[in-house]
Design an enzyme around this catalytic site. Structure first.
Site, PDB file in Angstrom:
ATOM      1  N   GLN A 163      26.798 -35.092  21.410  1.00 19.43           N
ATOM      2  CA  GLN A 163      26.202 -35.282  20.085  1.00 19.43           C
ATOM      3  C   GLN A 163      26.497 -36.641  19.461  1.00 19.43           C
ATOM      4  O   GLN A 163      25.651 -37.203  18.780  1.00 19.43           O
ATOM      5  CB  GLN A 163      26.695 -34.177  19.150  1.00 19.43           C
ATOM      6  CG  GLN A 163      26.041 -34.177  17.778  1.00 19.43           C
ATOM      7  CD  GLN A 163      26.277 -32.868  17.068  1.00 19.43           C
ATOM      8  OE1 GLN A 163      25.595 -31.875  17.330  1.00 19.43           O
ATOM      9  NE2 GLN A 163      27.247 -32.836  16.182  1.00 19.43           N
ATOM     10  N   GLU A 205      22.897 -39.320  11.180  1.00 23.53           N
ATOM     11  CA  GLU A 205      24.108 -39.980  10.704  1.00 23.53           C
ATOM     12  C   GLU A 205      24.049 -41.492  10.821  1.00 23.53           C
ATOM     13  O   GLU A 205      25.062 -42.179  10.718  1.00 23.53           O
ATOM     14  CB  GLU A 205      25.325 -39.415  11.443  1.00 23.53           C
ATOM     15  CG  GLU A 205      25.485 -37.920  11.182  1.00 23.53           C
ATOM     16  CD  GLU A 205      26.709 -37.311  11.841  1.00 23.53           C
ATOM     17  OE1 GLU A 205      27.432 -38.044  12.553  1.00 23.53           O
ATOM     18  OE2 GLU A 205      26.945 -36.112  11.633  1.00 23.53           O
ATOM     19  N   ASP A 312      36.787 -28.956  15.784  1.00 29.62           N
ATOM     20  CA  ASP A 312      35.884 -28.883  14.623  1.00 29.62           C
ATOM     21  C   ASP A 312      35.363 -27.459  14.503  1.00 29.62           C
ATOM     22  O   ASP A 312      35.864 -26.659  13.715  1.00 29.62           O
ATOM     23  CB  ASP A 312      34.752 -29.894  14.782  1.00 29.62           C
ATOM     24  CG  ASP A 312      33.687 -29.767  13.685  1.00 29.62           C
ATOM     25  OD1 ASP A 312      33.962 -29.147  12.632  1.00 29.62           O
ATOM     26  OD2 ASP A 312      32.564 -30.285  13.874  1.00 29.62           O
ATOM     27  N   LYS A 337      36.485 -30.770   7.224  1.00 30.04           N
ATOM     28  CA  LYS A 337      35.224 -30.811   6.478  1.00 30.04           C
ATOM     29  C   LYS A 337      35.352 -29.856   5.301  1.00 30.04           C
ATOM     30  O   LYS A 337      35.492 -28.646   5.493  1.00 30.04           O
ATOM     31  CB  LYS A 337      34.056 -30.376   7.371  1.00 30.04           C
ATOM     32  CG  LYS A 337      33.768 -31.311   8.541  1.00 30.04           C
ATOM     33  CD  LYS A 337      32.703 -30.716   9.452  1.00 30.04           C
ATOM     34  CE  LYS A 337      32.298 -31.681  10.556  1.00 30.04           C
ATOM     35  NZ  LYS A 337      31.366 -31.047  11.536  1.00 30.04           N
ATOM     36  N   LYS A 388      35.741 -39.879   9.689  1.00 32.60           N
ATOM     37  CA  LYS A 388      34.490 -39.855  10.443  1.00 32.60           C
ATOM     38  C   LYS A 388      33.370 -39.746   9.417  1.00 32.60           C
ATOM     39  O   LYS A 388      33.207 -38.705   8.782  1.00 32.60           O
ATOM     40  CB  LYS A 388      34.508 -38.657  11.394  1.00 32.60           C
ATOM     41  CG  LYS A 388      33.284 -38.511  12.249  1.00 32.60           C
ATOM     42  CD  LYS A 388      33.418 -37.266  13.097  1.00 32.60           C
ATOM     43  CE  LYS A 388      32.074 -36.930  13.714  1.00 32.60           C
ATOM     44  NZ  LYS A 388      32.106 -35.634  14.395  1.00 32.60           N
TER      45      LYS A 388
END
Length: 426
Positions: A163, A205, A312, A337, A388
């Site tokens: 990704q 992104e 994650d 996150k 990030k």
């Protein structure tokens, strides 16, 4: 006392043109805080619940008016009159008000918007920048960025299975220098791709999303571009990957459709180890799928002494999930996150637990972002040393880099760029 007198939410748009929620909190001394909530494309099954309306007549069912109503009604009524500096109490009351394990009644997006806006209002009331209000006198580490310059997987419409392909300016002496180095490589990559006949459209992104055949080809272009920009791969600029492997984990196999490979956990681990052996890769995120605990443990045994292995989807910023990983010996780092867990307090708990057990933490954006730059302050507040937040294009990504540059200027000589110091890479 900094008393909450009003909480107001509205529906706005994120960087993908999807609705999200923005919350304003007002205190009795006139201080205000505003926060907008991000949203992910590749989401973990164990994330807190994001409340969407489901009304196909509005935004294809993605509206957030239910979350807006929850904030303007129940949550506002519950928190009115509370001291905004009592962050943990505020967050606990919202969790209790919701009453579900994954915040599915009111919505994690509703709860998080309020949680962050309350912290911002309290910081303003205290006459402190957010990073200083949350992190205290010791908040001074400027994070090393992971800059996503080639997109694949769920973030792009191309055959590349992995990704994110990222660069980390490890030899920089400041965040402003790191941003400059990243931008120079980004522009060199654009020219390198263009000269090779590839398109230079960007993904969610801000990274390029060329029609490449494999991870090797993507990394090859990045290595050339680092050198073209005048830097040394591995010494000045290291590489990082986000495999997002849950996205292609099917029936116990890692299905790399773009490369025509179907691999077992052991084989996929060897695939990643081979990439690390040939390229200066310091960090791999989601190298195994969220439910492949055995694969994670084996990967950690294989690479964990020399590569940062970031969970994650595995941990979803949840201290309880992280505790399982700690017990099993899975990964050595956690991606953070805020919208995965849904409150600021729980986010800070996850970072603290990671640091307590020698795991690193990487503060992170989502693929659906806004101009909100809160995560830049959180990275400095927690001294996590890594962030990030996308590529060197798109204002929703640049907003975070620009905020870090401002913070660095405010910190002056006490600020310190993390470089390699906070990366679990042997």
């Amino acid at each position: 006392m900094s008393e909450i007198i009003d909480i107001h939410a509205r529906e706005i748009l994120d960087s993908r043109g999807n609705p999200t929620i923005e919350v304003d909190v007002t205190l009795d001394d006139g201080s205000t805080g505003r926060a907008a909530v991000p949203s992910g494309a590749s989401t973990g099954a164990y994330e807190a619940h994001e409340q969407r309306d489901g009304d196909k007549a509005r935004y294809n069912g993605k509206g957030v008016l239910k979350a807006v109503d929850a904030v303007n009604g129940e949550i506002c009524n519950e928190l009115a009159g509370m001291d905004a500096t009592e962050q943990r109490l505020v967050d606990t009351l919202m969790i209790d008000l919701d009453g579900t394990e994954n915040k599915s009644r009111l919505g994690a997006n509703a709860i998080l918007g309020v949680s962050l806006a309350v912290a911002k209002a309290a910081a303003e009331s205290s006459a402190l920048p957010l990073y200083r209000y949350l992190g205290g006198a010791n908040a001074r580490i400027l994070p090393t960025p992971m800059m996503n310059i080639i997109n694949g997987g769920a973030h792009a419409d191309n055959p590349v299975d992995i990704q994110e392909f990222m660069i980390m300016p490890v030899s920089a002496e400041s965040i402003s220098e790191a941003v400059r180095m990243g931008a120079e490589v980004f522009h060199a990559l654009k020219k390198t791709l263009h000269d090779a006949g590839h398109n230079t459209n960007v993904g969610d992104e801000g990274g390029f999303a060329p029609n490449l055949a494999s991870a090797d080809e993507a990394i090859g272009f990045i290595m050339k571009s680092i050198e073209k920009a005048g830097y040394r791969p591995g010494e000045d600029i290291a590489l990082a990957l986000d495999a997002a492997s849950t996205e292609f984990y099917k029936n116990g196999k890692y299905e790399l459709a773009g490369e025509g490979k179907s691999l077992s956990s052991e084989q996929f681990g060897q695939y990643l180890a081979d990439l690390c052996g040939r390229y200066p890769i310091l960090s791999i995120e989601d190298g195994m799928a969220e439910d492949d605990w055995d694969g994670w443990v084996a990967l950690t045994e294989l690479l964990g002494d020399r590569v940062q292995l970031v969970g994650d989807d595995l941990f979803v910023t949840n201290p309880d999930r992280l505790a399982i990983g700690l017990q099993k010996g899975a990964a050595n780092s956690i991606l953070v996150k805020v919208n995965q867990i849904g409150t600021l307090s729980e986010t800070l708990d996850a970072v603290e637990l990671a640091h307590l057990h020698g795991y690193t933490a990487v503060m992170s954006h989502r693929s659906g972002e806004t101009e909100d730059s809160t995560i830049a302050d959180l990275a400095v507040a927690t001294n996590c040393g890594q962030i990030k937040t996308g590529s060197l294009s798109r204002s929703d990504r640049i907003a975070k880099y620009n905020q870090l540059i401002r913070i660095e200027e405010e910190l002056g000589p006490i600020g310190m760029y993390a470089g390699l110091a906070r990366i679990n890479a042997g």
